[in-house]
Scaffold this motif. Structure first.
Motif, PDB file in Angstrom:
ATOM      1  N   ASN A 189      16.071  -5.294  -7.225  1.00  0.00           N
ATOM      2  CA  ASN A 189      15.662  -4.261  -7.903  1.00  0.00           C
ATOM      3  C   ASN A 189      14.952  -4.557  -9.169  1.00  0.00           C
ATOM      4  OD1 ASN A 189      17.618  -2.474  -6.222  1.00  0.00           O
ATOM      5  ND2 ASN A 189      19.323  -2.840  -7.754  1.00  0.00           N
ATOM      6  N   ALA A 190      14.959  -5.695  -9.734  1.00  0.00           N
ATOM      7  CA  ALA A 190      14.006  -5.802 -10.830  1.00  0.00           C
ATOM      8  C   ALA A 190      12.660  -5.887 -10.134  1.00  0.00           C
ATOM      9  CB  ALA A 190      14.480  -7.261 -11.598  1.00  0.00           C
ATOM     10  N   ALA A 191      12.448  -6.624  -8.914  1.00  0.00           N
ATOM     11  CA  ALA A 191      11.288  -6.848  -8.333  1.00  0.00           C
ATOM     12  C   ALA A 191      10.704  -5.488  -7.942  1.00  0.00           C
ATOM     13  CB  ALA A 191      11.214  -7.676  -7.256  1.00  0.00           C
ATOM     14  N   TRP A 192      11.705  -4.496  -7.411  1.00  0.00           N
ATOM     15  CA  TRP A 192      11.006  -3.391  -6.906  1.00  0.00           C
ATOM     16  C   TRP A 192      10.703  -2.408  -8.453  1.00  0.00           C
ATOM     17  CZ3 TRP A 192       9.668  -1.997  -2.705  1.00  0.00           C
ATOM     18  CH2 TRP A 192       9.306  -0.684  -2.264  1.00  0.00           C
ATOM     19  N   ILE A 193      11.263  -2.481  -9.240  1.00  0.00           N
ATOM     20  CA  ILE A 193      10.945  -1.736 -10.359  1.00  0.00           C
ATOM     21  C   ILE A 193       9.522  -2.264 -10.821  1.00  0.00           C
ATOM     22  CG2 ILE A 193      11.517  -1.480 -12.989  1.00  0.00           C
ATOM     23  CD1 ILE A 193      14.424  -1.405 -12.039  1.00  0.00           C
ATOM     24  N   ASP A 194       9.159  -3.475 -10.741  1.00  0.00           N
ATOM     25  CA  ASP A 194       8.069  -4.191 -11.331  1.00  0.00           C
ATOM     26  C   ASP A 194       6.982  -3.580 -10.519  1.00  0.00           C
ATOM     27  OD1 ASP A 194       9.107  -5.681 -13.521  1.00  0.00           O
ATOM     28  OD2 ASP A 194       9.230  -7.784 -12.236  1.00  0.00           O
ATOM     29  N   ALA A 195       6.974  -3.852  -9.016  1.00  0.00           N
ATOM     30  CA  ALA A 195       6.050  -3.169  -8.329  1.00  0.00           C
ATOM     31  C   ALA A 195       6.154  -1.633  -8.453  1.00  0.00           C
ATOM     32  CB  ALA A 195       6.730  -3.410  -6.730  1.00  0.00           C
ATOM     33  N   LEU A 196       6.898  -0.971  -8.956  1.00  0.00           N
ATOM     34  CA  LEU A 196       6.865   0.482  -9.062  1.00  0.00           C
ATOM     35  C   LEU A 196       5.876   0.634 -10.263  1.00  0.00           C
ATOM     36  CD1 LEU A 196       7.776   3.495  -8.690  1.00  0.00           C
ATOM     37  CD2 LEU A 196       9.617   2.810 -10.396  1.00  0.00           C
ATOM     38  N   PRO A 227       0.755  -1.399  -0.020  1.00  0.00           N
ATOM     39  CA  PRO A 227       0.041  -0.016   0.076  1.00  0.00           C
ATOM     40  C   PRO A 227       0.815   1.224   0.071  1.00  0.00           C
ATOM     41  CG  PRO A 227      -0.709  -1.642   1.737  1.00  0.00           C
ATOM     42  CD  PRO A 227       0.422  -2.066   1.058  1.00  0.00           C
ATOM     43  N   LEU A 228       0.473   2.352  -0.604  1.00  0.00           N
ATOM     44  CA  LEU A 228       1.076   3.702  -0.845  1.00  0.00           C
ATOM     45  C   LEU A 228       0.275   4.526  -0.734  1.00  0.00           C
ATOM     46  CD1 LEU A 228       3.905   4.725  -1.388  1.00  0.00           C
ATOM     47  CD2 LEU A 228       3.394   4.571  -3.881  1.00  0.00           C
ATOM     48  N   ALA A 229       0.368   5.654   0.092  1.00  0.00           N
ATOM     49  CA  ALA A 229      -0.501   6.597   0.191  1.00  0.00           C
ATOM     50  C   ALA A 229      -0.343   7.474  -0.991  1.00  0.00           C
ATOM     51  CB  ALA A 229      -0.162   7.547   1.582  1.00  0.00           C
ATOM     52  N   ALA A 230      -1.221   8.267  -1.468  1.00  0.00           N
ATOM     53  CA  ALA A 230      -1.335   8.744  -2.772  1.00  0.00           C
ATOM     54  C   ALA A 230      -0.727  10.163  -2.578  1.00  0.00           C
ATOM     55  CB  ALA A 230      -2.622   8.982  -3.432  1.00  0.00           C
ATOM     56  N   GLN A 231      -1.024  10.887  -1.301  1.00  0.00           N
ATOM     57  CA  GLN A 231      -0.458  12.275  -1.055  1.00  0.00           C
ATOM     58  C   GLN A 231      -0.723  13.049  -1.772  1.00  0.00           C
ATOM     59  OE1 GLN A 231       3.962  12.070  -0.330  1.00  0.00           O
ATOM     60  NE2 GLN A 231       3.707  10.437   1.156  1.00  0.00           N
ATOM     61  N   SER A 232      -2.018  13.094  -2.566  1.00  0.00           N
ATOM     62  CA  SER A 232      -2.574  13.776  -3.672  1.00  0.00           C
ATOM     63  C   SER A 232      -3.187  15.168  -2.882  1.00  0.00           C
ATOM     64  CB  SER A 232      -3.179  13.157  -4.571  1.00  0.00           C
ATOM     65  OG  SER A 232      -3.968  14.105  -5.361  1.00  0.00           O
ATOM     66  N   SER A 233      -2.884  16.327  -3.631  1.00  0.00           N
ATOM     67  CA  SER A 233      -3.542  17.544  -3.052  1.00  0.00           C
ATOM     68  C   SER A 233      -4.819  17.858  -3.739  1.00  0.00           C
ATOM     69  CB  SER A 233      -2.407  18.752  -3.475  1.00  0.00           C
ATOM     70  OG  SER A 233      -2.390  18.748  -4.995  1.00  0.00           O
ATOM     71  N   GLY A 234      -5.608  16.852  -4.462  1.00  0.00           N
ATOM     72  CA  GLY A 234      -6.755  17.102  -4.987  1.00  0.00           C
ATOM     73  C   GLY A 234      -6.925  16.447  -5.934  1.00  0.00           C
ATOM     74  N   GLU A 284       8.428  12.144   7.056  1.00  0.00           N
ATOM     75  CA  GLU A 284       7.374  12.806   6.763  1.00  0.00           C
ATOM     76  C   GLU A 284       6.950  12.392   5.201  1.00  0.00           C
ATOM     77  OE1 GLU A 284       7.791  17.351   6.669  1.00  0.00           O
ATOM     78  OE2 GLU A 284       8.814  17.492   8.485  1.00  0.00           O
ATOM     79  N   LEU A 285       7.814  11.774   4.604  1.00  0.00           N
ATOM     80  CA  LEU A 285       7.250  11.323   3.221  1.00  0.00           C
ATOM     81  C   LEU A 285       6.651  10.191   3.415  1.00  0.00           C
ATOM     82  CD1 LEU A 285      10.740  12.155   1.120  1.00  0.00           C
ATOM     83  CD2 LEU A 285       8.596  13.502   1.483  1.00  0.00           C
ATOM     84  N   LYS A 286       6.927   9.264   4.650  1.00  0.00           N
ATOM     85  CA  LYS A 286       6.315   7.938   4.899  1.00  0.00           C
ATOM     86  C   LYS A 286       6.464   6.951   3.567  1.00  0.00           C
ATOM     87  CE  LYS A 286       2.746   9.742   7.860  1.00  0.00           C
ATOM     88  NZ  LYS A 286       3.185  11.198   7.977  1.00  0.00           N
ATOM     89  N   PRO A 287       7.620   6.769   3.054  1.00  0.00           N
ATOM     90  CA  PRO A 287       7.819   5.848   1.918  1.00  0.00           C
ATOM     91  C   PRO A 287       7.716   4.506   2.323  1.00  0.00           C
ATOM     92  CG  PRO A 287      10.026   6.557   2.822  1.00  0.00           C
ATOM     93  CD  PRO A 287       8.985   7.311   3.730  1.00  0.00           C
ATOM     94  N   VAL A 288       7.224   3.753   1.369  1.00  0.00           N
ATOM     95  CA  VAL A 288       7.278   2.322   1.543  1.00  0.00           C
ATOM     96  C   VAL A 288       9.028   1.921   1.109  1.00  0.00           C
ATOM     97  CG1 VAL A 288       6.671   0.054   0.543  1.00  0.00           C
ATOM     98  CG2 VAL A 288       5.063   2.003   0.686  1.00  0.00           C
ATOM     99  N   ARG A 289       9.465   0.709   2.077  1.00  0.00           N
ATOM    100  CA  ARG A 289      10.843   0.466   1.706  1.00  0.00           C
ATOM    101  C   ARG A 289      10.681  -1.061   1.525  1.00  0.00           C
ATOM    102  NH1 ARG A 289      14.467   4.306   2.282  1.00  0.00           N
ATOM    103  NH2 ARG A 289      14.285   6.283   3.486  1.00  0.00           N
ATOM    104  N   GLN A 290      11.690  -1.424   0.825  1.00  0.00           N
ATOM    105  CA  GLN A 290      11.708  -2.821   0.395  1.00  0.00           C
ATOM    106  C   GLN A 290      11.979  -3.656   1.422  1.00  0.00           C
ATOM    107  OE1 GLN A 290      14.174  -3.848  -3.240  1.00  0.00           O
ATOM    108  NE2 GLN A 290      12.827  -5.334  -3.692  1.00  0.00           N
ATOM    109  N   ARG A 333       9.654   3.928  -1.910  1.00  0.00           N
ATOM    110  CA  ARG A 333       8.928   4.286  -3.111  1.00  0.00           C
ATOM    111  C   ARG A 333       7.828   5.385  -2.229  1.00  0.00           C
ATOM    112  NH1 ARG A 333       7.117  -0.485  -3.895  1.00  0.00           N
ATOM    113  NH2 ARG A 333       4.721  -0.332  -3.507  1.00  0.00           N
ATOM    114  N   TRP A 334       7.640   6.369  -2.916  1.00  0.00           N
ATOM    115  CA  TRP A 334       6.791   7.342  -2.432  1.00  0.00           C
ATOM    116  C   TRP A 334       5.974   8.081  -3.473  1.00  0.00           C
ATOM    117  CZ3 TRP A 334      11.535   8.236  -3.230  1.00  0.00           C
ATOM    118  CH2 TRP A 334      12.011   9.516  -3.832  1.00  0.00           C
TER     119      TRP A 334
END
Length: 365
Positions: free
Chosen positions: A229-236, A37-44, A173-179, A187-188
């Protein structure tokens, strides 16, 4: 390649750590590919989204060495970093800073004290809003004969991870997801632009100049990191597609676009191109995504903002400022930080200006 050192004390340490490091590949493949899960941090709403600007920097500070490589002549980069670059970054008040590694020169010793000092500088750029990914100078080059003392690179990587990523204060403050197992891979998202750091280093991605410890184990760890890294790019990119991200930005240290022969294989693990697989993967992912993708890296002094992959017109790369000084003022390297703006709605979705000079990098490396 230099003759590898055979130091008994290091071999003892190698044996103790091997059991903890060798399972990395299997676990990374099992966990790294999961789209967490990744928070969108969208402003609108999408129509209200604005361009996103941030600061990118790395490859600094390097010490200036004598011609024989044995004596520090000057620390001009360090003074410029403290007196000019860090104040300029703080004045710019970016939402976050990405640091693409090499917080020291390859000739500087890899002590815990130096790690702590340089990581403190990085954290201070934007407290709680900094993403750092390691460079080769930060760990793979720690076993060079000229260092005082040379140190086992895999042990130094573990020490670096403990200092940089054990607690999430650098990017809180960025609350990234880490592998899992590879906490430097983050990832954020901000305003529907997806960002990620990927641990890819110079020295042929750590495949060359392995001076201390077990060679086969060191290369196995490179293979495991590549798989993670390959798995992380796929997830990204899975995340980018699922969230309808407006753009993707990747940050790593190595200049993967400098081709070095044939791709590495199980039979050719050192005299090969350790980054070929990554170029191919990013080209395929960018083509399928069909929206702006930016790769930011350091490592070489051919600074530019260009589109280096034939057949992938939406893929951009910034070879960012920094790198070594040969003598006196910058010779090759550019002692700067870059303000990067991503505007996916624009016909030119990526623009870059250096913070101190206000100049833009050239459009060809």
């Amino acid at each position: 390649m230099r003759k590898r050192a055979d130091r008994g004390s290091v071999r003892v340490a190698t044996g103790r750590l091997a059991g903890r490091l060798l399972p990395a590949l299997a676990v990374a493949l099992a966990l790294g590919s999961l789209a967490q899960p990744l928070a969108a941090q969208s402003s609108g709403a999408a129509e209200a989204l604005q361009p996103v600007s941030f600061v990118a920097m790395g490859d600094i500070p390097y010490l200036q060495w004598s011609e024989d490589g044995k004596t520090v002549v000057d620390d001009e980069q360090g003074r410029k970093l403290v007196r000019e670059i860090i104040p300029a970054v703080k004045k710019a008040k970016p939402p976050f800073v990405v640091h693409y590694g090499d917080f020291k020169s390859g000739g500087a010793s890899c002590t815990d004290t130096l790690f702590a000092e340089r990581l403190a500088q990085i954290r201070a750029l934007a407290p709680g809003r900094v993403i750092y990914t390691p460079g080769d100078n930060d760990w793979t080059d720690c076993d060079r004969d000229g260092l005082a003392p040379p140190m086992w690179e895999l042990e130094r990587l573990q020490a670096l991870r403990r200092q940089a990523f054990r607690a999430e204060e650098m990017a809180a403050e960025l609350k990234p997801v880490r592998q899992p197992l590879y906490p430097e891979n983050a990832r954020w998202m901000r305003d529907k632009i997806l960002f990620a750091s990927i641990h890819v280093v110079g020295t042929n991605n750590g495949r060359q100049q392995i001076e201390i410890g077990d060679l086969d184990m060191a290369l196995a760890q490179v293979d495991a990191r590549d798989a993670a890294n390959a798995a992380w790019i796929d997830a990204l990119f899975d995340q980018a597609m699922a969230t309808e991200a407006r753009a993707v930005v990747l940050v790593f240290q190595a200049d993967i676009f400098a081709k070095r022969g044939e791709p590495c294989t199980a039979l050719s693990r050192q005299a090969c191109d350790g980054h070929a697989w990554l170029r191919d993967k990013l080209k395929a992912k960018a083509t399928a995504f069909d929206k702006p993708v930016l790769a930011i890296h350091g490592d070489t002094d051919s600074h530019c903002l260009d589109r280096p992959l034939d057949g992938a017109p939406t893929f951009w790369r910034l070879n960012g400022p920094g790198d070594y000084w040969k003598a006196g003022p910058a010779s090759g390297g550019i002692m700067e930080a870059a303000r990067v703006t991503i505007d996916p709605a624009s016909s030119r979705p990526v623009t870059v200006r250096y913070l101190l000079s206000g100049l833009a990098p050239p459009d060809r490396c």
